[in-house]
Design a protein around this motif. Structure first.
Motif, short mmCIF file in Angstrom:
data_model
loop_
_atom_site.label_atom_id
_atom_site.label_comp_id
_atom_site.label_asym_id
_atom_site.label_seq_id
_atom_site.Cartn_x
_atom_site.Cartn_y
_atom_site.Cartn_z
N TYR A 1 0.84 -1.19 0.00
CA TYR A 1 0.00 0.00 0.00
C TYR A 1 0.88 1.24 0.00
O TYR A 1 1.98 1.25 0.55
CB TYR A 1 -0.89 0.05 1.26
N PHE B 1 3.61 0.62 2.80
CA PHE B 1 3.40 -0.46 3.74
C PHE B 1 3.31 -1.79 3.02
O PHE B 1 2.64 -1.89 2.00
CB PHE B 1 2.07 -0.29 4.49
N PHE C 1 -0.14 -5.41 8.97
CA PHE C 1 0.68 -4.41 8.31
C PHE C 1 2.05 -4.29 8.95
O PHE C 1 2.21 -4.40 10.17
CB PHE C 1 -0.02 -3.05 8.36
N LYS D 1 5.60 -1.82 9.48
CA LYS D 1 5.75 -0.50 10.08
C LYS D 1 5.79 0.63 9.07
O LYS D 1 5.58 1.76 9.42
CB LYS D 1 7.00 -0.46 10.95
N LYS E 1 3.64 6.98 14.83
CA LYS E 1 4.73 6.39 14.07
C LYS E 1 4.25 5.69 12.81
O LYS E 1 4.98 4.93 12.19
CB LYS E 1 5.51 5.41 14.96
N LYS E 2 3.00 5.93 12.47
CA LYS E 2 2.40 5.41 11.23
C LYS E 2 2.07 3.93 11.28
O LYS E 2 1.73 3.34 10.26
CB LYS E 2 3.29 5.68 10.00
N PHE E 3 2.17 3.33 12.45
CA PHE E 3 1.85 1.90 12.53
C PHE E 3 0.35 1.70 12.47
O PHE E 3 -0.40 2.30 13.24
CB PHE E 3 2.44 1.30 13.81
N LEU E 4 -0.08 0.82 11.57
CA LEU E 4 -1.50 0.53 11.36
C LEU E 4 -1.87 -0.75 12.09
O LEU E 4 -1.32 -1.82 11.81
CB LEU E 4 -1.76 0.30 9.87
#
Lengths: 114, 111
Positions: free
Chosen positions: A36, A89, A104, A106, B40-43
């Motif tokens: 993504y 991602f 997902f 990091k 920290k953009k972690f999903l």
């Protein structure tokens, strides 16, 4: 904990160069992988996917490579453009009864220098 | 022709308040999700619904309660908001493939 990770959290490339974003996964039962792209202030957008019975898949300017031996996934972007600047991602789907849920990694921030 | 939409886009509120985020998808998908993205953009997946039924609740505090009035909607209600709830929340949907379609996100700031 998560089973998908990335080797490089940030990547800076010159416009026109090729970019390679790497991802390591630890679940050997995962049967589907997806990349993504998330631009600033937006939701993640599908780039390309690959099933575990393949080792390479090409899209428009993008190629995904899957190496199941070392549990490694990479995204190659040809002739990188400023519009490619985003966070990328990788995600995996575990096989079996996990249905369609994705795990997902990091994320890697790609910056393209003009 | 937005596929997955969320409202509001921004939400600023004080600790202890109760708030809701709405999500709608016009893709006819059976499965919808809520994700939380930290600084920290972690999903991280929070909930998964299939045909209005809860499939997954990933160790989310019970202050978070999803509600799916129909297949096209999955709303997220949060009680007694805490500072740590500040994040961007994404709704997503998928059909029978594994590709998930994400909404634009709701940035929640708890002060």
């Amino acid at each position: 904990g998560e089973s998908v990770g990335l080797h490089l959290p940030t990547l800076s490339v010159q416009e026109g160069d090729n970019s390679i974003i790497n991802c390591a996964y630890s679940n050997s039962a995962s049967d589907y992988f997806i990349w993504y792209k998330q631009e600033s202030g937006k939701g993640p957008q599908f780039i390309i996917d690959i099933r575990s019975n393949m080792d390479k898949r090409q899209g428009q300017r993008v190629t995904v490579l899957l190496n199941k031996t070392v549990k490694h996934l990479s995204l190659q972007i040809a002739a990188t453009q400023p519009g490619d600047s985003a966070v990328y991602f990788c995600a995996e789907r575990k096989g079996g009864g996990s249905q369609g849920n994705l795990i997902f990694g990091k994320g890697t921030k790609l910056s393209v220098k003009p | 022709d937005t596929a997955v939409s969320q409202t509001p886009k921004y939400l600023v509120t004080q600790m202890g308040n109760d708030k809701s985020i709405k999500c709608e998808q016009n893709l006819g998908h059976d499965t919808m999700y809520w994700y939380k993205q930290d600084s920290k953009k972690f999903l991280k997946i929070m909930f998964s619904y299939n045909n209005k039924e809860l499939i997954i609740n990933e160790t989310v505090p019970n202050r978070f309660s999803p509600k799916s009035p129909d297949k096209a909607h999955l709303n997220l209600h949060i009680n007694s908001l805490e500072l740590g709830d500040s994040a961007v929340y994404f709704c997503a949907s998928r059909d029978r493939t594994y590709e998930q379609y994400f909404g634009p996100g709701t940035r929640l700031t708890v002060t």
